[in-house]
Motif scaffolding. Structure first.
Motif, PDB file in Angstrom:
ATOM      1  N   ARG A  28       0.859  -1.183   0.000  1.00 30.52           N
ATOM      2  CA  ARG A  28       0.000   0.000   0.000  1.00 30.52           C
ATOM      3  C   ARG A  28       0.895   1.232   0.000  1.00 30.52           C
ATOM      4  O   ARG A  28       1.870   1.295   0.740  1.00 30.52           O
ATOM      5  CB  ARG A  28      -0.865   0.060   1.267  1.00 30.52           C
ATOM      6  CG  ARG A  28      -2.167  -0.691   1.167  1.00 30.52           C
ATOM      7  CD  ARG A  28      -1.985  -2.152   1.304  1.00 30.52           C
ATOM      8  NE  ARG A  28      -3.285  -2.808   1.507  1.00 30.52           N
ATOM      9  CZ  ARG A  28      -3.555  -4.005   1.077  1.00 30.52           C
ATOM     10  NH1 ARG A  28      -2.667  -4.704   0.422  1.00 30.52           N
ATOM     11  NH2 ARG A  28      -4.729  -4.540   1.291  1.00 30.52           N
ATOM     12  N   THR A  29       0.518   2.206  -0.825  1.00 26.45           N
ATOM     13  CA  THR A  29       1.295   3.435  -0.924  1.00 26.45           C
ATOM     14  C   THR A  29       0.357   4.624  -0.971  1.00 26.45           C
ATOM     15  O   THR A  29      -0.672   4.581  -1.633  1.00 26.45           O
ATOM     16  CB  THR A  29       2.166   3.428  -2.205  1.00 26.45           C
ATOM     17  OG1 THR A  29       2.982   2.263  -2.204  1.00 26.45           O
ATOM     18  CG2 THR A  29       3.039   4.657  -2.275  1.00 26.45           C
ATOM     19  N   ILE A  31       0.201   8.585  -2.000  1.00 25.15           N
ATOM     20  CA  ILE A  31       0.868   9.671  -2.718  1.00 25.15           C
ATOM     21  C   ILE A  31       0.168  10.966  -2.343  1.00 25.15           C
ATOM     22  O   ILE A  31      -1.005  11.166  -2.663  1.00 25.15           O
ATOM     23  CB  ILE A  31       0.829   9.469  -4.245  1.00 25.15           C
ATOM     24  CG1 ILE A  31       1.547   8.173  -4.636  1.00 25.15           C
ATOM     25  CG2 ILE A  31       1.473  10.667  -4.952  1.00 25.15           C
ATOM     26  CD1 ILE A  31       1.467   7.832  -6.125  1.00 25.15           C
ATOM     27  N   PHE A  57       6.819   6.621 -11.869  1.00 25.21           N
ATOM     28  CA  PHE A  57       5.647   5.909 -11.373  1.00 25.21           C
ATOM     29  C   PHE A  57       5.827   4.396 -11.410  1.00 25.21           C
ATOM     30  O   PHE A  57       5.029   3.674 -10.813  1.00 25.21           O
ATOM     31  CB  PHE A  57       4.392   6.331 -12.147  1.00 25.21           C
ATOM     32  CG  PHE A  57       3.926   7.709 -11.783  1.00 25.21           C
ATOM     33  CD1 PHE A  57       3.135   7.915 -10.668  1.00 25.21           C
ATOM     34  CD2 PHE A  57       4.294   8.811 -12.547  1.00 25.21           C
ATOM     35  CE1 PHE A  57       2.716   9.188 -10.312  1.00 25.21           C
ATOM     36  CE2 PHE A  57       3.884  10.081 -12.204  1.00 25.21           C
ATOM     37  CZ  PHE A  57       3.085  10.281 -11.077  1.00 25.21           C
ATOM     38  N   TYR A  60       5.620   2.128  -8.339  1.00 23.19           N
ATOM     39  CA  TYR A  60       4.323   1.732  -7.796  1.00 23.19           C
ATOM     40  C   TYR A  60       3.769   0.488  -8.485  1.00 23.19           C
ATOM     41  O   TYR A  60       2.590   0.174  -8.345  1.00 23.19           O
ATOM     42  CB  TYR A  60       3.320   2.893  -7.901  1.00 23.19           C
ATOM     43  CG  TYR A  60       3.827   4.139  -7.218  1.00 23.19           C
ATOM     44  CD1 TYR A  60       4.031   4.179  -5.849  1.00 23.19           C
ATOM     45  CD2 TYR A  60       4.142   5.278  -7.961  1.00 23.19           C
ATOM     46  CE1 TYR A  60       4.529   5.309  -5.228  1.00 23.19           C
ATOM     47  CE2 TYR A  60       4.630   6.418  -7.340  1.00 23.19           C
ATOM     48  CZ  TYR A  60       4.818   6.427  -5.973  1.00 23.19           C
ATOM     49  OH  TYR A  60       5.304   7.549  -5.359  1.00 23.19           O
ATOM     50  N   HIS A  63       1.301  -1.935  -6.786  1.00 22.48           N
ATOM     51  CA  HIS A  63       0.915  -1.350  -5.501  1.00 22.48           C
ATOM     52  C   HIS A  63      -0.572  -1.007  -5.518  1.00 22.48           C
ATOM     53  O   HIS A  63      -1.174  -0.816  -6.568  1.00 22.48           O
ATOM     54  CB  HIS A  63       1.679  -0.046  -5.253  1.00 22.48           C
ATOM     55  CG  HIS A  63       3.091  -0.240  -4.820  1.00 22.48           C
ATOM     56  ND1 HIS A  63       3.660   0.506  -3.828  1.00 22.48           N
ATOM     57  CD2 HIS A  63       4.064  -1.082  -5.249  1.00 22.48           C
ATOM     58  CE1 HIS A  63       4.921   0.137  -3.655  1.00 22.48           C
ATOM     59  NE2 HIS A  63       5.184  -0.818  -4.519  1.00 22.48           N
ATOM     60  N   VAL A  65      -2.647   2.071  -4.441  1.00 21.08           N
ATOM     61  CA  VAL A  65      -2.259   3.461  -4.222  1.00 21.08           C
ATOM     62  C   VAL A  65      -3.439   4.323  -3.795  1.00 21.08           C
ATOM     63  O   VAL A  65      -4.514   4.266  -4.396  1.00 21.08           O
ATOM     64  CB  VAL A  65      -1.624   4.055  -5.513  1.00 21.08           C
ATOM     65  CG1 VAL A  65      -1.256   5.514  -5.325  1.00 21.08           C
ATOM     66  CG2 VAL A  65      -0.405   3.238  -5.933  1.00 21.08           C
ATOM     67  N   LEU A  87      -0.667   6.148 -13.559  1.00 24.88           N
ATOM     68  CA  LEU A  87      -0.664   4.923 -12.753  1.00 24.88           C
ATOM     69  C   LEU A  87      -1.391   3.749 -13.412  1.00 24.88           C
ATOM     70  O   LEU A  87      -1.189   2.603 -13.031  1.00 24.88           O
ATOM     71  CB  LEU A  87      -1.270   5.206 -11.378  1.00 24.88           C
ATOM     72  CG  LEU A  87      -0.397   6.081 -10.477  1.00 24.88           C
ATOM     73  CD1 LEU A  87      -1.216   6.658  -9.328  1.00 24.88           C
ATOM     74  CD2 LEU A  87       0.788   5.294  -9.964  1.00 24.88           C
ATOM     75  N   ALA A  91      -0.032   0.538 -11.291  1.00 23.30           N
ATOM     76  CA  ALA A  91      -0.586   0.230  -9.971  1.00 23.30           C
ATOM     77  C   ALA A  91      -1.723  -0.780 -10.104  1.00 23.30           C
ATOM     78  O   ALA A  91      -2.444  -0.788 -11.096  1.00 23.30           O
ATOM     79  CB  ALA A  91      -1.091   1.507  -9.297  1.00 23.30           C
TER      80      ALA A  91
END
Length: 173
Positions: A28-29, A31, A57, A60, A63, A65, A87, A91
Motif C-alpha cells: 500500500r502506498t 501519494i 511511477f 508503484y 501497488h 495506491v 498509474l 498500480a
C-alpha cells in the motif's frame, strides 16, 4: 474419577468469520500531491505537470495506491485524472483518499464477490482482532451480508462475543 473436558464451542454449529482472511495482498502506498504544489497549497499547472513528468511511477508497480492532498488546497479534477493516467497499467489499484479509504475500497471489491452460503442459518462470530489493517467499514459490509444468511451474527471471540444480530431480534427480522 476425572470428568472429560468437553469443548462445547468446538462441538457447536458456531462458525467463525475472519475478515483478515480476505485481506488483499500487495503493498500500500499513499501519494500526497501537496509536495507538487506551490507552498503546498497552490496548484500551478505547468509546475504540477513537470513534477508528474519527473516522477518515476514504475516504483508503484503492483501497488495499491491512495492519492490525496494533505493540505487544504483546491485540486481540480484534471490533476487527479493526470495522476490516474500515469498509474494505469502500473498500480494494481488507485483510489482518491486515505489509506483507510483504500482498504475500504479493497474490501468492498472482495465483499461483492464473496460466497457466504456455508454460513446459511448458522450462528456466526466475526473475529474482532486482526494483525492486518481491517477498516471498520469492512465490519459493516460483512454484517449486512451475513444478516441475510446467518441465524445470528456476533462480534469478538467465542469466549466473549457481543451479539449484533439475531433473526427476529435487535430490530431485525
Amino acid at each position: 474419577m476425572r470428568e472429560e473436558i468437553i469443548n462445547r464451542v468446538a462441538n457447536s454449529k458456531l462458525k467463525n468469520f475472519d475478515l483478515e482472511d480476505y485481506y488483499v495482498a500487495g503493498p500500500r502506498t499513499e501519494i500526497d500531491i501537496s509536495q507538487w504544489l506551490m507552498e503546498g497549497l497552490v496548484l500551478m499547472e505547468t509546475r504540477f505537470r513537470e513534477s508528474v513528468k519527473n516522477t518515476d511511477f514504475t516504483v508503484y508497480k503492483n501497488h495499491h495506491v491512495a492519492l490525496n492532498c494533505s493540505t487544504d488546497a483546491i485540486v481540480p479534477p484534471w490533476a487527479w485524472m493526470l495522476l490516474q493516467s500515469q498509474l494505469t497499467g502500473i498500480a494494481e489499484t488507485v483510489v482518491l483518499g486515505t489509506l483507510e479509504d483504500l482498504e475500504t475500497h479493497l474490501y468492498r471489491n472482495v465483499m461483492a464477490h464473496i460466497d457466504l452460503s456455508s454460513y446459511k442459518d448458522l450462528p456466526v462470530i466475526v473475529k474482532g482482532c486482526s494483525k492486518k489493517p481491517v477498516p471498520v467499514a469492512a465490519y459493516l459490509m460483512i454484517t449486512e451480508k451475513l444478516q441475510g444468511i446467518a441465524s445470528s451474527v456476533m462480534y469478538g471471540e467465542a469466549c466473549s462475543s457481543v451479539p449484533v444480530y439475531k433473526k427476529g431480534r435487535y430490530g431485525a427480522s
